[in-house]
Design a protein around this motif. Sequence first.
Motif, mmCIF file in Angstrom:
data_model
loop_
_atom_site.group_PDB
_atom_site.id
_atom_site.type_symbol
_atom_site.label_atom_id
_atom_site.label_comp_id
_atom_site.label_asym_id
_atom_site.label_seq_id
_atom_site.Cartn_x
_atom_site.Cartn_y
_atom_site.Cartn_z
ATOM 1 N N ARG A 20 0.824 -1.214 0.000
ATOM 2 C CA ARG A 20 0.000 0.000 0.000
ATOM 3 C C ARG A 20 0.855 1.259 0.000
ATOM 4 O O ARG A 20 0.644 2.175 -0.806
ATOM 5 C CB ARG A 20 -0.922 -0.036 1.216
ATOM 6 C CG ARG A 20 -1.699 1.236 1.473
ATOM 7 C CD ARG A 20 -2.591 1.059 2.702
ATOM 8 N NE ARG A 20 -3.328 2.267 3.026
ATOM 9 C CZ ARG A 20 -4.248 2.355 3.995
ATOM 10 N NH1 ARG A 20 -4.526 1.285 4.722
ATOM 11 N NH2 ARG A 20 -4.886 3.480 4.233
ATOM 12 N N PHE A 21 1.851 1.300 0.875
ATOM 13 C CA PHE A 21 2.592 2.551 1.041
ATOM 14 C C PHE A 21 3.753 2.708 0.070
ATOM 15 O O PHE A 21 4.233 3.827 -0.129
ATOM 16 C CB PHE A 21 3.022 2.712 2.497
ATOM 17 C CG PHE A 21 1.871 3.131 3.360
ATOM 18 C CD1 PHE A 21 1.439 4.455 3.367
ATOM 19 C CD2 PHE A 21 1.168 2.215 4.120
ATOM 20 C CE1 PHE A 21 0.356 4.849 4.124
ATOM 21 C CE2 PHE A 21 0.081 2.600 4.881
ATOM 22 C CZ PHE A 21 -0.331 3.926 4.882
ATOM 23 N N LEU A 22 4.195 1.640 -0.546
ATOM 24 C CA LEU A 22 5.142 1.805 -1.649
ATOM 25 C C LEU A 22 4.454 2.504 -2.819
ATOM 26 O O LEU A 22 5.040 3.389 -3.466
ATOM 27 C CB LEU A 22 5.686 0.445 -2.082
ATOM 28 C CG LEU A 22 6.711 -0.205 -1.132
ATOM 29 C CD1 LEU A 22 7.062 -1.605 -1.617
ATOM 30 C CD2 LEU A 22 7.972 0.655 -1.042
ATOM 31 N N ILE A 23 3.210 2.129 -3.078
ATOM 32 C CA ILE A 23 2.429 2.798 -4.131
ATOM 33 C C ILE A 23 2.139 4.241 -3.721
ATOM 34 O O ILE A 23 2.295 5.176 -4.525
ATOM 35 C CB ILE A 23 1.116 2.042 -4.393
ATOM 36 C CG1 ILE A 23 1.405 0.635 -4.918
ATOM 37 C CG2 ILE A 23 0.240 2.812 -5.384
ATOM 38 C CD1 ILE A 23 0.177 -0.257 -5.014
ATOM 39 N N VAL A 193 -8.752 -7.704 -4.745
ATOM 40 C CA VAL A 193 -7.783 -7.285 -3.732
ATOM 41 C C VAL A 193 -6.864 -6.211 -4.298
ATOM 42 O O VAL A 193 -6.563 -5.209 -3.629
ATOM 43 C CB VAL A 193 -6.965 -8.492 -3.221
ATOM 44 C CG1 VAL A 193 -5.731 -8.035 -2.442
ATOM 45 C CG2 VAL A 193 -7.841 -9.368 -2.345
ATOM 46 N N PHE A 194 -6.407 -6.398 -5.538
ATOM 47 C CA PHE A 194 -5.533 -5.400 -6.179
ATOM 48 C C PHE A 194 -6.229 -4.044 -6.278
ATOM 49 O O PHE A 194 -5.621 -3.002 -5.986
ATOM 50 C CB PHE A 194 -5.134 -5.881 -7.573
ATOM 51 C CG PHE A 194 -4.292 -4.890 -8.330
ATOM 52 C CD1 PHE A 194 -2.992 -4.616 -7.936
ATOM 53 C CD2 PHE A 194 -4.821 -4.217 -9.427
ATOM 54 C CE1 PHE A 194 -2.223 -3.688 -8.640
ATOM 55 C CE2 PHE A 194 -4.061 -3.296 -10.137
ATOM 56 C CZ PHE A 194 -2.754 -3.027 -9.740
ATOM 57 N N MET A 195 -7.497 -4.038 -6.665
ATOM 58 C CA MET A 195 -8.248 -2.782 -6.774
ATOM 59 C C MET A 195 -8.404 -2.112 -5.401
ATOM 60 O O MET A 195 -8.349 -0.889 -5.286
ATOM 61 C CB MET A 195 -9.629 -3.043 -7.401
ATOM 62 C CG MET A 195 -9.578 -3.544 -8.834
ATOM 63 S SD MET A 195 -8.672 -2.431 -9.943
ATOM 64 C CE MET A 195 -9.738 -0.984 -9.903
ATOM 65 N N ASN A 196 -8.594 -2.929 -4.366
ATOM 66 C CA ASN A 196 -8.709 -2.384 -3.020
ATOM 67 C C ASN A 196 -7.376 -1.818 -2.532
ATOM 68 O O ASN A 196 -7.347 -0.819 -1.811
ATOM 69 C CB ASN A 196 -9.226 -3.446 -2.048
ATOM 70 C CG ASN A 196 -10.743 -3.534 -2.034
ATOM 71 O OD1 ASN A 196 -11.420 -2.781 -1.361
ATOM 72 N ND2 ASN A 196 -11.279 -4.463 -2.811
ATOM 73 N N LEU A 198 -5.152 -0.407 -4.495
ATOM 74 C CA LEU A 198 -5.045 0.884 -5.176
ATOM 75 C C LEU A 198 -5.924 1.935 -4.497
ATOM 76 O O LEU A 198 -5.509 3.092 -4.319
ATOM 77 C CB LEU A 198 -5.450 0.741 -6.647
ATOM 78 C CG LEU A 198 -4.483 -0.018 -7.555
ATOM 79 C CD1 LEU A 198 -5.026 -0.039 -8.990
ATOM 80 C CD2 LEU A 198 -3.100 0.629 -7.536
ATOM 81 N N PHE A 199 -7.134 1.542 -4.110
ATOM 82 C CA PHE A 199 -8.037 2.453 -3.405
ATOM 83 C C PHE A 199 -7.411 2.916 -2.092
ATOM 84 O O PHE A 199 -7.401 4.120 -1.771
ATOM 85 C CB PHE A 199 -9.364 1.752 -3.139
ATOM 86 C CG PHE A 199 -10.270 2.482 -2.183
ATOM 87 C CD1 PHE A 199 -10.952 3.626 -2.572
ATOM 88 C CD2 PHE A 199 -10.427 2.026 -0.881
ATOM 89 C CE1 PHE A 199 -11.772 4.313 -1.683
ATOM 90 C CE2 PHE A 199 -11.250 2.694 0.015
ATOM 91 C CZ PHE A 199 -11.925 3.841 -0.387
ATOM 92 N N LEU A 200 -6.870 1.977 -1.323
ATOM 93 C CA LEU A 200 -6.243 2.313 -0.049
ATOM 94 C C LEU A 200 -5.014 3.191 -0.261
ATOM 95 O O LEU A 200 -4.767 4.133 0.505
ATOM 96 C CB LEU A 200 -5.842 1.032 0.692
ATOM 97 C CG LEU A 200 -6.988 0.173 1.240
ATOM 98 C CD1 LEU A 200 -6.463 -1.200 1.665
ATOM 99 C CD2 LEU A 200 -7.674 0.870 2.408
ATOM 100 N N SER A 201 -4.245 2.906 -1.313
ATOM 101 C CA SER A 201 -2.997 3.625 -1.566
ATOM 102 C C SER A 201 -3.225 5.063 -2.006
ATOM 103 O O SER A 201 -2.619 6.000 -1.464
ATOM 104 C CB SER A 201 -2.170 2.901 -2.636
ATOM 105 O OG SER A 201 -1.882 1.587 -2.241
#
Length: 267
Positions: A20-23, A193-196, A198-201
């Motif tokens: 999440r936080f690398l993105i 999960v990938f889309m979530n 991106l949303f979180l990031s």
Amino acid sequence: FISIKIVVNEIPPITTACLRFLITSTFLFIALKNLEPDHKLSKDLIPKLMLGGFLGITLYFCCENTGIKLTTASNASLITSLVPILAIGLDIIFFKSKISFTKIIGIIIALIGTYLIITASGNIDFSSDNFKGNMFMIGAMSSWAFYTILNKFLQNKHSALFLVTYQTIFGSLFLIPLSLLEFNSWHSFSLLVFMNILFLSILCSALGYFLYSFALKNLDVTITTIYLNLTPIIGIISGYLILNESILPLQLLGGLLVILSIYIANR
């Protein structure tokens, strides 16, 4: 909480935070380079930014993601309401800030409203893994309170975007070696999960942290942190819309009390 729940069901909690936080770091750094090209990172500021990254990113999300995986969403939402109390207490200790009677009333009403939201169904469970999860959540909220106070020290000399960008970068770097401890649990994950992630990031972290730091720079700690009591309301509405969960009358009353508390605290 709903997005985190979805992600940690397939990706280990610390690895989730790391991805999440690398993105997030990438997006924030690009934004900083374009919006504040003349910014300078001084050597004496690096330890403070590293501490902020550790408190607000590394420690906070290691605790929160693990807590959410173990406890119920309701318990997690309830414990979030500890942040205003912890942050205001630290604000009084470190900054000798004075809190008005009106704001005290606002905090009390917010706590009552939050309690009604979470306990309306009568299904609060503090046993076993739930108890461990609750302890992790308390650790996360304590870490966030200290992060809030640290940023109040730094905000007068630096922009919100500058602080959030470098704190996120340092926090992400701390997460990398910790995520390797979960290597044996790594596996492919779904598109959902990938889309979530991106949303979180992008929305929850990049935009959310920037707006929180901006608010902290322009409002006092009491007003800024009391808005966090909107979290249970948003969680319940999201649960209703996304997971088809029911909304109870007491939860509606609690939501109205939280909104009232924010109005009172801003007077």
